[in-house]
Write an enzyme that holds these catalytic residues in place. Structure first.
Site, PDB file in Angstrom:
ATOM      1  N   CYS A   1       0.811  -1.223   0.000  1.00  7.43           N
ATOM      2  CA  CYS A   1       0.000   0.000   0.000  1.00  7.43           C
ATOM      3  C   CYS A   1       0.844   1.274   0.000  1.00  7.43           C
ATOM      4  CB  CYS A   1      -0.943   0.016   1.192  1.00  7.43           C
ATOM      5  SG  CYS A   1      -2.137  -1.324   1.158  1.00  7.43           S
TER       6      CYS A   1
ATOM      7  N   HIS B   1      -3.056   7.524   1.673  1.00  7.81           N
ATOM      8  CA  HIS B   1      -3.494   6.206   1.233  1.00  7.81           C
ATOM      9  C   HIS B   1      -4.867   5.959   1.855  1.00  7.81           C
ATOM     10  CE1 HIS B   1      -3.984   2.036   0.627  1.00  7.81           C
ATOM     11  NE2 HIS B   1      -3.698   1.697   1.856  1.00  7.81           N
TER      12      HIS B   1
ATOM     13  N   ASN C   1      -9.994   0.366  -0.355  1.00  6.35           N
ATOM     14  CA  ASN C   1      -8.527   0.376  -0.308  1.00  6.35           C
ATOM     15  C   ASN C   1      -7.974  -0.233  -1.599  1.00  6.35           C
ATOM     16  OD1 ASN C   1      -5.819  -0.138   0.153  1.00  6.35           O
ATOM     17  ND2 ASN C   1      -6.103  -0.847   2.248  1.00  6.35           N
TER      18      ASN C   1
HETATM   19  O1  UT7 Z   1      -3.780  -0.722   3.549  1.00 14.56           O
HETATM   20  C1  UT7 Z   1      -3.142  -0.705   4.780  1.00 14.56           C
HETATM   21  C2  UT7 Z   1      -3.470  -1.846   5.610  1.00 14.56           C
HETATM   22  N1  UT7 Z   1      -4.803  -1.985   6.095  1.00 14.56           N
HETATM   23  C3  UT7 Z   1      -5.357  -1.181   6.992  1.00 14.56           C
HETATM   24  O2  UT7 Z   1      -4.891  -0.117   7.282  1.00 14.56           O
HETATM   25  C4  UT7 Z   1      -6.582  -1.692   7.688  1.00 14.56           C
HETATM   26  C5  UT7 Z   1      -6.484  -1.428   9.157  1.00 14.56           C
HETATM   27  N2  UT7 Z   1      -7.571  -1.998   9.963  1.00 14.56           N
HETATM   28  C6  UT7 Z   1      -8.872  -1.645   9.851  1.00 14.56           C
HETATM   29  O3  UT7 Z   1      -9.256  -0.889   8.993  1.00 14.56           O
HETATM   30  C7  UT7 Z   1      -9.822  -2.178  10.894  1.00 14.56           C
HETATM   31  O4  UT7 Z   1      -9.078  -2.830  11.900  1.00 14.56           O
HETATM   32  C8  UT7 Z   1     -10.884  -3.163  10.334  1.00 14.56           C
HETATM   33  C9  UT7 Z   1     -11.909  -2.381   9.519  1.00 14.56           C
HETATM   34  C10 UT7 Z   1     -10.238  -4.240   9.505  1.00 14.56           C
HETATM   35  C11 UT7 Z   1     -11.655  -3.832  11.492  1.00 14.56           C
HETATM   36  O5  UT7 Z   1     -12.217  -2.864  12.343  1.00 14.56           O
HETATM   37  P1  UT7 Z   1     -12.006  -2.966  13.915  1.00 14.56           P
HETATM   38  O6  UT7 Z   1     -12.812  -1.875  14.509  1.00 14.56           O
HETATM   39  O7  UT7 Z   1     -10.518  -2.972  14.189  1.00 14.56           O
HETATM   40  O8  UT7 Z   1     -12.663  -4.353  14.265  1.00 14.56           O
HETATM   41  P2  UT7 Z   1     -12.026  -5.657  14.923  1.00 14.56           P
HETATM   42  O9  UT7 Z   1     -11.117  -6.346  13.967  1.00 14.56           O
HETATM   43  O10 UT7 Z   1     -11.488  -5.319  16.278  1.00 14.56           O
HETATM   44  O11 UT7 Z   1     -13.322  -6.535  15.103  1.00 14.56           O
HETATM   45  C12 UT7 Z   1     -14.442  -6.084  15.894  1.00 14.56           C
HETATM   46  C13 UT7 Z   1     -15.612  -7.027  15.668  1.00 14.56           C
HETATM   47  C14 UT7 Z   1     -15.235  -8.496  15.745  1.00 14.56           C
HETATM   48  O12 UT7 Z   1     -16.311  -9.189  16.356  1.00 14.56           O
HETATM   49  P3  UT7 Z   1     -16.247  -9.614  17.908  1.00 14.56           P
HETATM   50  O13 UT7 Z   1     -15.009 -10.441  18.050  1.00 14.56           O
HETATM   51  O14 UT7 Z   1     -16.172  -8.313  18.657  1.00 14.56           O
HETATM   52  O15 UT7 Z   1     -17.521 -10.363  18.090  1.00 14.56           O
HETATM   53  C15 UT7 Z   1     -15.148  -8.918  14.310  1.00 14.56           C
HETATM   54  O16 UT7 Z   1     -15.402 -10.304  14.135  1.00 14.56           O
HETATM   55  O17 UT7 Z   1     -16.140  -6.821  14.349  1.00 14.56           O
HETATM   56  C16 UT7 Z   1     -16.239  -8.093  13.683  1.00 14.56           C
HETATM   57  N3  UT7 Z   1     -16.075  -7.888  12.251  1.00 14.56           N
HETATM   58  C17 UT7 Z   1     -17.098  -7.676  11.407  1.00 14.56           C
HETATM   59  N4  UT7 Z   1     -18.426  -7.589  11.622  1.00 14.56           N
HETATM   60  C18 UT7 Z   1     -19.205  -7.341  10.550  1.00 14.56           C
HETATM   61  C19 UT7 Z   1     -14.916  -7.868  11.546  1.00 14.56           C
HETATM   62  N5  UT7 Z   1     -15.175  -7.647  10.244  1.00 14.56           N
HETATM   63  C20 UT7 Z   1     -16.524  -7.528  10.142  1.00 14.56           C
HETATM   64  C21 UT7 Z   1     -17.399  -7.292   9.054  1.00 14.56           C
HETATM   65  N6  UT7 Z   1     -18.731  -7.210   9.311  1.00 14.56           N
HETATM   66  N7  UT7 Z   1     -16.950  -7.122   7.796  1.00 14.56           N
END
Ligand code: UT7
Length: 326
Positions: free
Chosen positions: A116, A253, A283
């Site tokens: 990225c 980005h 992204n």
């Molecule tokens: O390009 C450069 C690299 N990439 C990035 O910069 C991405 C960086 N990370 C992010 O953008 C975020 O961490 C995400 C969008 C990927 C995830 O958001 P988050 O607020 O960090 O969520 P999390 O991974 O802590 O997960 C929270 C909850 C989990 O459920 P439980 O364990 O609390 O029950 C996940 O299973 O959200 C759940 N979850 C979803 N729920 C609905 C994760 N993905 C999804 C989804 N839909 N697509």
């Protein structure tokens, strides 16, 4: 005052494949919702490459548009640097395919792999040629088909990415050697290889012999992103001898709207100065910065003479930022 050669951005172009995939489209086959994706990422939709397209096709289209914007022809191009992590083939490079497809003459062409962060790395690499008088007309391209790397059963990743390409034409321009010059004024690039496990693809030519799927510990990457990008912005500003407050437009980005807001908040940047395309593009990895720049140049927000700051973080982990006066 002594004269220096600067790498001046003289044209920008972008290309998004036709097919649009909405959050609701994804919710039909993976356990997610439009509401969750919008709230946690800011993403509304993304573009997806067609079955009969390769990433070099996206890159070629963006390159042609950037050349037209710069008033240059393919015959003048002597350097092509493509930032990509989703090449058509393991080799040759996408850059060599773009050279053939646009009809550019024999010259220098190669790919840069910094995921990225690739566009910021590629621009800095191209500067090594342009600012030494070794290139008169370069194409620096970010092009990705990230949807080809998705595990469509992993809701934590498959909702985040999209496909596209953006390109800039880079030409040498004489400057005074201070921050009023046009062109690339400073950059900061970093890689921390110990953080590989946070974001990687689990296949490759010398291990599995397959392409593999993207794996990410999203919340960990998120935390590193805000801290690392903020530092890179300060470092690039220092290298360019400018103040962050003097920047007209931040072109980050586009990974997650919350990361953009987090960096802006940390550095006291007015969010109205941040170009945001993550809602429409998701992204697109190395393509996201030139695609965002293209949009803001075409809609008249970014104007000649303005000071731009580009920043990114991605797999590696890699991160970086650069300051450009248009
Ligand atoms: O390009 C450069 C690299 N990439 C990035 O910069 C991405 C960086 N990370 C992010 O953008 C975020 O961490 C995400 C969008 C990927 C995830 O958001 P988050 O607020 O960090 O969520 P999390 O991974 O802590 O997960 C929270 C909850 C989990 O459920 P439980 O364990 O609390 O029950 C996940 O299973 O959200 C759940 N979850 C979803 N729920 C609905 C994760 N993905 C999804 C989804 N839909 N697509």
């Amino acid at each position: 005052m002594s004269k220096v050669l600067r790498s001046v951005l003289t044209g920008v172009g972008g290309y998004l494949p036709e097919t649009v995939v909405t959050n609701d489209d994804l919710a039909k086959f993976v356990d997610t919702s439009d509401e969750w994706i919008r709230e946690r990422t800011g993403i509304h939709k993304r573009h997806k490459i067609a079955d009969d397209q390769g990433v070099s096709d996206l890159a070629t289209e963006a390159a042609k548009r950037a050349l037209a914007a710069a008033g240059r022809t393919a015959a003048e191009v002597d350097l092509i640097v493509v930032a990509t992590t989703t090449a058509d083939l393991t080799f040759p490079s996408v850059a060599s395919m773009v050279q053939r497809k646009i009809g550019a003459p024999i010259g220098i062409a190669f790919d840069v792999q910094a995921v990225c962060s690739g566009f910021v790395f590629a621009l800095s690499v191209a500067d090594g040629f342009t600012a030494r008088g070794l290139s008169k007309c370069a194409l620096v391209i970010g092009a990705e088909a990230m949807t080809r790397l998705m595990d469509w059963e992993d809701r934590g990743t498959c909702i985040l990415f999209g496909d596209g390409a953006g390109a800039v034409v880079v030409e040498p321009g004489e400057g005074k050697g201070d921050n009023t010059d046009k062109g690339l004024l400073g950059f900061s690039l970093k890689c921390d290889g110990t953080k590989q496990d946070l974001l990687y693809v689990d296949g490759g030519p010398s291990t599995t012999g397959t392409v593999g799927k993207l794996r990410m510990q999203g919340n960990q990457v998120f935390k590193h992103a805000v801290v690392n990008i903020s530092q890179a912005v300060l470092d690039a500003a220092e290298a360019a001898n400018i103040d962050v407050a003097d920047v007209d437009w931040f072109i980050p980005h586009q990974a997650n709207q919350r990361i953009l807001a987090g960096v802006a908040h940390r550095l006291g940047i007015d969010e109205n100065k941040v170009i945001q395309t993550v809602a429409e593009h998701a992204n697109t990895s190395a393509a996201s910065i030139p695609l965002a720049m293209d949009q803001a140049v075409r809609d008249g927000r970014i104007k000649p003479g303005q000071l731009l700051l580009m920043e990114a973080m991605g797999g590696g982990l890699t991160w970086g930022a650069c300051v450009v006066r248009l």
